[in-house]
Design an enzyme around this catalytic site. Structure first.
Site, mmCIF file in Angstrom:
data_model
loop_
_atom_site.group_PDB
_atom_site.id
_atom_site.type_symbol
_atom_site.label_atom_id
_atom_site.label_comp_id
_atom_site.label_asym_id
_atom_site.label_seq_id
_atom_site.Cartn_x
_atom_site.Cartn_y
_atom_site.Cartn_z
ATOM 1 N NE ARG A 1 5.713 18.186 81.508
ATOM 2 C CZ ARG A 1 5.206 18.622 81.230
ATOM 3 N NH1 ARG A 1 4.241 19.254 81.095
ATOM 4 N NH2 ARG A 1 5.757 18.690 79.400
ATOM 5 C CD GLU B 1 4.368 13.532 85.986
ATOM 6 O OE1 GLU B 1 3.006 14.152 86.881
ATOM 7 O OE2 GLU B 1 4.429 14.569 84.611
ATOM 8 C CD GLU C 1 3.615 10.067 75.698
ATOM 9 O OE1 GLU C 1 4.673 9.926 75.357
ATOM 10 O OE2 GLU C 1 3.150 10.683 76.162
ATOM 11 C CE LYS D 1 -2.733 14.807 83.172
ATOM 12 N NZ LYS D 1 -2.599 14.600 85.190
ATOM 13 N NE ARG E 1 2.617 23.100 85.590
ATOM 14 C CZ ARG E 1 1.282 23.510 85.740
ATOM 15 N NH1 ARG E 1 1.464 22.239 85.071
ATOM 16 N NH2 ARG E 1 0.653 23.957 85.693
ATOM 17 C CE LYS F 1 -4.925 19.131 81.704
ATOM 18 N NZ LYS F 1 -4.390 19.440 83.296
#
Length: 535
Positions: A233, A276, A226, A228, A248, A398
């Protein structure tokens, strides 16, 4: 407080994770319930509200120690920590008393509504009752500067071990809006009511940085990718007709993003989505657009129009009230697609696409286009992976783009804090605009301790002017500055601002005349930057 001080001493004297967990576990196994509750609260960011200013504390400490205030100020500048400075200069306790952590916190919490003379008397009395190590911690609580070398993850691991409980289940219990002033130990860690708070989010699953390239992950067919995107977050929680938005960092942000209230019109109760938060208009806007809304308790209509927010939905954690984190990612993704199918344009959610690739070379080609898609890189997730808690190596990665870089000249320096109070670690950098150096960013990370010590010696020998704690230095040192993004900023003299700037290396080989120019940065902005109007 003595037991808590011994715990902090054990934690502070080691860098080994296992030793810190051992110390915490031993403490949690024997401490009174009220002290255990407040210890969990402190290590999860729940601190008593400050009732005293640091100016008042410095004045009262100077008076009690029989020292001129300027000596206290100079000592603070050398030590770098006000709580430690006060603990060091005060005389031995005149009337030592052994009270638990929870009792001392109750004393602190009672100060807020008392007249200033009563607050002063209570603080002086506490200093007379506490030994230096306990005073230091008491002062930390007074100043609000609670930074001890234990993460919430380590604390949770130790607590689970001490209680013989599952770490993931314990991590979930400690999430959410519980308040140690109104929650008992029994409610927090044992009762079903404590585990059933409607607003409670799930612990976030965090990815590791992929440095070696995706070929090390084996067969690409088992992986999903996906974009980023760079936002905040968060988790969107829909339960019992209410909605909650958590960051987060365990900050409840529901009121800051009123657009997400509309999610209740399109999604059923018992839904929790991890994603996100992005400023979004037919695509992600710059982080700068989102940043205008960070920290605001209320959002004016103009800003709602300029920087509308949507949740990029990456994962489904709860459906129909059922926790589905243990299901494979592929199944969770399929459920998420069904849930978000045919959403109208006014829905405050978007479903990011899965990237199509047959081999790692094709994914590398897609990743190379990330900045053009307003992304930092790509996320890689194993199709069969469950949704775990914390940063687990193996299933989520990531793969970020290499940072942008520019060579810049250091023009100002400022000392750090804490253990780096005797070192210059915070620097201002400039680039050329004609024959003038124009400041454009600050950076304070990226060098080794040895390099910080070396540049500190250089700063002391090459200071031109002093402006309080800031020193102007000879424009002779060039550093490579790495950063993740660039955008326009009318608040800065250069007209530009960088995202996550840090010092990549000290360019001892490069003369200042060869540093980059403001025109170079503007070209980067044209090539890689985002404007608030970008779609």
């Amino acid at each position: 407080m003595k037991d808590f001080a011994r715990l902090i001493a054990r934690v502070d004297e080691t860098t080994r994770t296992s030793a810190k967990v051992d110390a915490l576990s031993d403490y949690f196994a024997t401490a009174p319930d009220a002290d255990r509750l407040w210890t969990v609260a402190l290590f999860s960011g729940r601190r008593p509200r400050r009732a005293i200013t640091t100016t008042q504390l410095r004045e009262w400490a100077a008076e009690r120690a029989g020292l001129p205030l300027w000596i206290v100020e100079e000592s603070y500048g050398i030590v770098g920590d006000l709580a430690e400075t006060i603990a060091l200069i005060l005389p031995p306790p005149a009337h030592p008393r052994d009270r638990g952590l929870a009792e001392w916190i109750a004393t602190l919490r009672a100060l807020a509504d008392r007249p200033l003379p009563d607050r002063r008397a209570a603080i002086l009395d506490a200093w007379d009752a506490l030994e230096p190590a306990e005073r230091f911690l008491f002062n930390k609580l007074l100043t609000g500067g609670w930074r001890i070398g234990v993460s919430q993850k380590l604390m949770t691991r130790a607590l689970a071990r001490a209680l013989g409980r599952d770490e993931a289940e314990m991590a979930h219990r400690l999430m959410g809006a519980w308040d140690p002033a109104t929650t008992s130990w029994q409610e927090l860690v044992h009762s079903e009511a404590g585990a059933a708070d409607l607003s409670r989010p799930y612990p976030f699953y965090l990815a590791h940085q992929l440095d070696a390239g995706p070929e090390t992950l084996g067969d690409p067919s088992g992986w999903r990718a996906e974009w980023k995107w760079d936002g905040i977050r968060g988790q969107l929680i829909l339960r019992d007709g209410q909605h909650f938005v958590w960051s987060r960092g365990e900050e409840l942000m529901t009121d800051r993003f009123p657009e997400l209230a509309r999610a209740r019109d399109f999604l059923p109760p018992g839904t929790v989505i991890d994603g996100e938060l992005l400023a979004w208009r037919d695509g992600p806007l710059s982080f700068n657009a989102l940043q205008k809304r960070i920290g605001r308790k209320t959002v004016p209509k103009k800003l709602l129009s300029e920087a509308p927010v949507a949740l990029a939905a990456y994962d489904l954690l709860e459906e129909g009230g059922e926790d589905i984190r243990a299901r494979p990612f592929d199944e969770r993704r399929a459920r998420l697609e069904r849930l978000l199918a045919d959403l109208p344009p006014e829905a405050p959610l978007v479903l990011p696409p899965l990237l199509d690739f047959d081999d790692w070379a094709a994914l590398a080609d897609a990743r190379a286009q990330a900045r053009a898609r307003a992304a930092e890189g790509v996320m890689l997730k194993r199709g069969e992976s469950p949704y775990l808690a914390g940063r687990k190596r193996g299933d989520w990665w990531k793969w970020k783009l290499d940072p942008l870089t520019v060579d810049a000249v250091m023009i100002y320096a400022q000392a750090g804090h804490g253990r780096r109070a005797n070192l210059f670690t915070d620097f201002t950098f400039a680039v050329w605009s004609g024959n003038a150096l124009v400041p454009f960013t600050k950076a304070y990370s990226g060098l080794t301790d040895a390099e910080f010590a070396e540049i500190t010696r250089w700063v002391r020998r090459n200071t031109l002017e002093r402006y309080g704690p800031v020193r102007q230095v000879r424009p002779e040192q060039v550093f490579e500055i790495a950063f993740e993004g660039i955008h326009e900023s009318p608040r800065h003299k250069s007209g530009l601002a960088l995202r996550f700037p840090r010092m990549a290396r000290w360019r001892r080989d490069k003369p200042t005349a060869e540093a980059n120019t403001l025109d170079d940065l503007k070209k980067m902005l044209a090539a890689y930057g985002q404007t608030d109007a970008q779609g």
